[in-house]
Design a protein around this motif. Structure first.
Motif, PDB file in Angstrom:
ATOM      1  N   VAL A   1       0.827  -1.206   0.000  1.00  0.00           N
ATOM      2  CA  VAL A   1       0.000   0.000   0.000  1.00  0.00           C
ATOM      3  C   VAL A   1       0.868   1.265   0.000  1.00  0.00           C
ATOM      4  O   VAL A   1       1.848   1.369   0.744  1.00  0.00           O
ATOM      5  CB  VAL A   1      -0.930   0.021   1.227  1.00  0.00           C
ATOM      6  N   ARG A   2       0.449   2.214  -0.829  1.00  0.00           N
ATOM      7  CA  ARG A   2       1.075   3.539  -0.845  1.00  0.00           C
ATOM      8  C   ARG A   2      -0.027   4.599  -0.853  1.00  0.00           C
ATOM      9  O   ARG A   2      -1.093   4.387  -1.407  1.00  0.00           O
ATOM     10  CB  ARG A   2       1.991   3.707  -2.057  1.00  0.00           C
ATOM     11  N   PHE A   3       0.282   5.730  -0.221  1.00  0.00           N
ATOM     12  CA  PHE A   3      -0.667   6.837  -0.182  1.00  0.00           C
ATOM     13  C   PHE A   3       0.123   8.126  -0.045  1.00  0.00           C
ATOM     14  O   PHE A   3       1.340   8.104   0.223  1.00  0.00           O
ATOM     15  CB  PHE A   3      -1.657   6.678   0.979  1.00  0.00           C
TER      16      PHE A   3
ATOM     17  N   ILE B   1      -5.710   5.579  -1.494  1.00  0.00           N
ATOM     18  CA  ILE B   1      -4.552   4.700  -1.375  1.00  0.00           C
ATOM     19  C   ILE B   1      -4.376   3.928  -2.677  1.00  0.00           C
ATOM     20  O   ILE B   1      -5.327   3.739  -3.436  1.00  0.00           O
ATOM     21  CB  ILE B   1      -4.695   3.711  -0.196  1.00  0.00           C
ATOM     22  N   ARG B   2      -3.162   3.496  -2.905  1.00  0.00           N
ATOM     23  CA  ARG B   2      -2.866   2.656  -4.061  1.00  0.00           C
ATOM     24  C   ARG B   2      -2.275   1.354  -3.536  1.00  0.00           C
ATOM     25  O   ARG B   2      -1.365   1.375  -2.699  1.00  0.00           O
ATOM     26  CB  ARG B   2      -1.883   3.343  -5.001  1.00  0.00           C
ATOM     27  N   ALA B   3      -2.810   0.228  -3.990  1.00  0.00           N
ATOM     28  CA  ALA B   3      -2.352  -1.075  -3.516  1.00  0.00           C
ATOM     29  C   ALA B   3      -1.904  -1.933  -4.688  1.00  0.00           C
ATOM     30  O   ALA B   3      -2.534  -1.936  -5.750  1.00  0.00           O
ATOM     31  CB  ALA B   3      -3.456  -1.786  -2.746  1.00  0.00           C
TER      32      ALA B   3
ATOM     33  N   ASP C   1     -27.314 -11.378  -6.008  1.00  0.00           N
ATOM     34  CA  ASP C   1     -26.499 -10.396  -6.713  1.00  0.00           C
ATOM     35  C   ASP C   1     -25.209 -10.157  -5.920  1.00  0.00           C
ATOM     36  O   ASP C   1     -25.222  -9.552  -4.855  1.00  0.00           O
ATOM     37  CB  ASP C   1     -27.276  -9.090  -6.858  1.00  0.00           C
ATOM     38  N   ALA C   2     -24.095 -10.660  -6.445  1.00  0.00           N
ATOM     39  CA  ALA C   2     -22.796 -10.477  -5.788  1.00  0.00           C
ATOM     40  C   ALA C   2     -21.847  -9.689  -6.680  1.00  0.00           C
ATOM     41  O   ALA C   2     -20.624  -9.823  -6.574  1.00  0.00           O
ATOM     42  CB  ALA C   2     -22.198 -11.835  -5.441  1.00  0.00           C
ATOM     43  N   ARG C   3     -22.417  -8.860  -7.563  1.00  0.00           N
ATOM     44  CA  ARG C   3     -21.575  -8.166  -8.535  1.00  0.00           C
ATOM     45  C   ARG C   3     -20.666  -7.118  -7.911  1.00  0.00           C
ATOM     46  O   ARG C   3     -19.581  -6.846  -8.430  1.00  0.00           O
ATOM     47  CB  ARG C   3     -22.443  -7.495  -9.598  1.00  0.00           C
ATOM     48  N   ALA C   4     -21.067  -6.517  -6.817  1.00  0.00           N
ATOM     49  CA  ALA C   4     -20.271  -5.448  -6.225  1.00  0.00           C
ATOM     50  C   ALA C   4     -19.770  -5.872  -4.848  1.00  0.00           C
ATOM     51  O   ALA C   4     -20.468  -5.756  -3.849  1.00  0.00           O
ATOM     52  CB  ALA C   4     -21.098  -4.169  -6.127  1.00  0.00           C
ATOM     53  N   LEU C   5     -18.554  -6.358  -4.793  1.00  0.00           N
ATOM     54  CA  LEU C   5     -17.916  -6.662  -3.522  1.00  0.00           C
ATOM     55  C   LEU C   5     -17.409  -5.359  -2.908  1.00  0.00           C
ATOM     56  O   LEU C   5     -17.484  -4.305  -3.535  1.00  0.00           O
ATOM     57  CB  LEU C   5     -16.759  -7.637  -3.751  1.00  0.00           C
ATOM     58  N   PRO C   6     -16.892  -5.401  -1.684  1.00  0.00           N
ATOM     59  CA  PRO C   6     -16.357  -4.173  -1.093  1.00  0.00           C
ATOM     60  C   PRO C   6     -15.366  -3.482  -2.021  1.00  0.00           C
ATOM     61  O   PRO C   6     -14.590  -4.123  -2.733  1.00  0.00           O
ATOM     62  CB  PRO C   6     -15.665  -4.683   0.174  1.00  0.00           C
ATOM     63  N   TYR C   7     -15.424  -2.167  -2.016  1.00  0.00           N
ATOM     64  CA  TYR C   7     -14.543  -1.310  -2.802  1.00  0.00           C
ATOM     65  C   TYR C   7     -14.674  -1.547  -4.309  1.00  0.00           C
ATOM     66  O   TYR C   7     -13.764  -1.253  -5.081  1.00  0.00           O
ATOM     67  CB  TYR C   7     -13.089  -1.480  -2.358  1.00  0.00           C
ATOM     68  N   GLY C   8     -15.820  -2.086  -4.727  1.00  0.00           N
ATOM     69  CA  GLY C   8     -16.100  -2.217  -6.138  1.00  0.00           C
ATOM     70  C   GLY C   8     -15.371  -3.351  -6.836  1.00  0.00           C
ATOM     71  O   GLY C   8     -15.388  -3.415  -8.077  1.00  0.00           O
ATOM     72  N   LEU C   9     -14.748  -4.264  -6.097  1.00  0.00           N
ATOM     73  CA  LEU C   9     -14.068  -5.385  -6.737  1.00  0.00           C
ATOM     74  C   LEU C   9     -15.091  -6.353  -7.319  1.00  0.00           C
ATOM     75  O   LEU C   9     -16.197  -6.506  -6.796  1.00  0.00           O
ATOM     76  CB  LEU C   9     -13.173  -6.120  -5.745  1.00  0.00           C
TER      77      LEU C   9
ATOM     78  N   ALA D   1      -7.897  -7.999  -7.341  1.00  0.00           N
ATOM     79  CA  ALA D   1      -7.447  -7.156  -8.451  1.00  0.00           C
ATOM     80  C   ALA D   1      -6.064  -6.630  -8.128  1.00  0.00           C
ATOM     81  O   ALA D   1      -5.664  -6.530  -6.958  1.00  0.00           O
ATOM     82  CB  ALA D   1      -8.423  -6.008  -8.680  1.00  0.00           C
ATOM     83  N   ASP D   2      -5.309  -6.315  -9.162  1.00  0.00           N
ATOM     84  CA  ASP D   2      -3.979  -5.729  -9.012  1.00  0.00           C
ATOM     85  C   ASP D   2      -4.028  -4.241  -9.309  1.00  0.00           C
ATOM     86  O   ASP D   2      -4.863  -3.774 -10.092  1.00  0.00           O
ATOM     87  CB  ASP D   2      -2.990  -6.403  -9.976  1.00  0.00           C
ATOM     88  N   ASP D   3      -3.112  -3.529  -8.675  1.00  0.00           N
ATOM     89  CA  ASP D   3      -2.933  -2.093  -8.914  1.00  0.00           C
ATOM     90  C   ASP D   3      -4.253  -1.334  -8.812  1.00  0.00           C
ATOM     91  O   ASP D   3      -4.783  -0.812  -9.791  1.00  0.00           O
ATOM     92  CB  ASP D   3      -2.294  -1.854 -10.283  1.00  0.00           C
ATOM     93  N   VAL D   4      -4.794  -1.288  -7.602  1.00  0.00           N
ATOM     94  CA  VAL D   4      -6.079  -0.618  -7.382  1.00  0.00           C
ATOM     95  C   VAL D   4      -5.864   0.701  -6.638  1.00  0.00           C
ATOM     96  O   VAL D   4      -4.900   0.871  -5.892  1.00  0.00           O
ATOM     97  CB  VAL D   4      -7.049  -1.513  -6.583  1.00  0.00           C
ATOM     98  N   ARG D   5      -6.785   1.621  -6.870  1.00  0.00           N
ATOM     99  CA  ARG D   5      -6.803   2.900  -6.161  1.00  0.00           C
ATOM    100  C   ARG D   5      -8.183   3.066  -5.539  1.00  0.00           C
ATOM    101  O   ARG D   5      -9.185   3.069  -6.255  1.00  0.00           O
ATOM    102  CB  ARG D   5      -6.504   4.058  -7.120  1.00  0.00           C
ATOM    103  N   VAL D   6      -8.235   3.203  -4.228  1.00  0.00           N
ATOM    104  CA  VAL D   6      -9.510   3.330  -3.527  1.00  0.00           C
ATOM    105  C   VAL D   6      -9.347   4.284  -2.346  1.00  0.00           C
ATOM    106  O   VAL D   6      -8.225   4.586  -1.923  1.00  0.00           O
ATOM    107  CB  VAL D   6     -10.025   1.969  -2.990  1.00  0.00           C
ATOM    108  N   ARG D   7     -10.479   4.724  -1.828  1.00  0.00           N
ATOM    109  CA  ARG D   7     -10.520   5.391  -0.536  1.00  0.00           C
ATOM    110  C   ARG D   7     -11.051   4.374   0.463  1.00  0.00           C
ATOM    111  O   ARG D   7     -12.081   3.740   0.217  1.00  0.00           O
ATOM    112  CB  ARG D   7     -11.431   6.618  -0.576  1.00  0.00           C
TER     113      ARG D   7
END
Length: 275
Positions: free
Chosen positions: A89-91, A104-106, A226-234, A252-258
């Protein structure tokens, strides 16, 4: 010399305590911010892995961040448990300390949605539902049981609960039934597909009850979620059972979230989530 060593040890212990306290304080601030933004009923658990914390985090780096919440609103109208883990993680420098809403970017992110047997039972209308491990794959279905074609998924589960098995002149007859069901995940929609009624062991010396028809009891254990939207939109990419829970996961790789955006808006143009 001995006093110097003791002094250094005391100083090191103090630094560890201060570092640990700073981590706890930051985790608490992030937790409160996540709760407020996601409208949760309780504080989620937040863990920030970084050591030394006061060296790594103010410079915008953490080896991992985990967010686990127990009462998150979901498309099925019942609150369930979710967990997300970000690694590498980087921020922005000092960002997560100054503002828990910082992006943050992970390098990698994993999200899980845990559907417990109580929640699934409420959804199916089977209050006493139990979720357990299925029979061994090499076991054959009992004589007379109907299966729905070839295996639909590599993942199976045994569902047990009291449902209507027949009817007589006095009305519906309800009995405890065990059903083997497949867990099928397709484009984010989780389907629980009953495959066969499994015999329940009776008391010694007593003949087992007749195995009811899968056509009668199967639909009472079937549902699409409906399980299309996991936490943080994954996106959901896999499903499995774990003890009494059904777990939907995605990564997912290389994600940016709050971190505060635990719950993301749903696409309302698709399926409604329950069938």
């Amino acid at each position: 010399m001995r006093k110097l060593v003791l002094g250094l040890a005391a100083l090191l212990a103090l630094l560890v305590v201060v570092d640990f306290g700073a981590a706890i304080a930051t985790e608490y601030r992030v937790s409160r911010a996540v709760r407020g933004t996601a409208a949760l009923g309780s504080d989620p658990e937040v863990s920030i892995s970084a050591f030394p914390f006061l060296w790594s985090v103010p410079r915008g780096h953490a080896s991992a961040i985990t967010v686990s919440a127990q009462d998150v609103p979901t498309p099925i109208a019942y609150r369930t448990t979710v967990e997300s883990r970000f690694t590498g993680v980087r921020f922005p420098d000092d960002g997560i300390i100054a503002d828990p809403r910082a992006t943050i970017r992970a390098e990698h992110a994993t999200a899980s949605w845990v559907i417990g047997q109580t929640t699934l039972g409420r959804l199916l209308g089977v209050p006493d539902l139990e979720v357990s491990e299925p029979p061994a794959a090499e076991d054959a279905p009992p004589a007379g049981a109907l299966t729905y074609g070839p295996p639909l998924s590599a993942h199976r589960v045994l569902l047990t609960g009291t449902v209507q098995t027949s009817a007589d002149e006095s009305g519906p007859v309800r009995s405890a039934v065990s059903v083997v069901a497949y867990l099928v995940l397709d484009k984010g929609m989780l389907s629980i597909v009953p495959s066969a009624v499994w015999p329940r062991s009776g008391a010694p010396g007593i003949d087992p009850e007749p195995v009811p028809s899968i056509e009668v009891v199967g639909p009472q254990f079937a549902v699409t979620i409906d399980a299309r939207a996991l936490p943080y939109g994954l996106d959901a990419t896999r499903v499995h059972s774990a003890g009494t829970n059904i777990v939907v996961q995605g990564d997912a790789d290389d994600v940016r979230v709050r971190l505060t955006e635990l719950v993301t808006p749903r696409d309302t143009t698709g399926p409604e989530g329950v069938g």
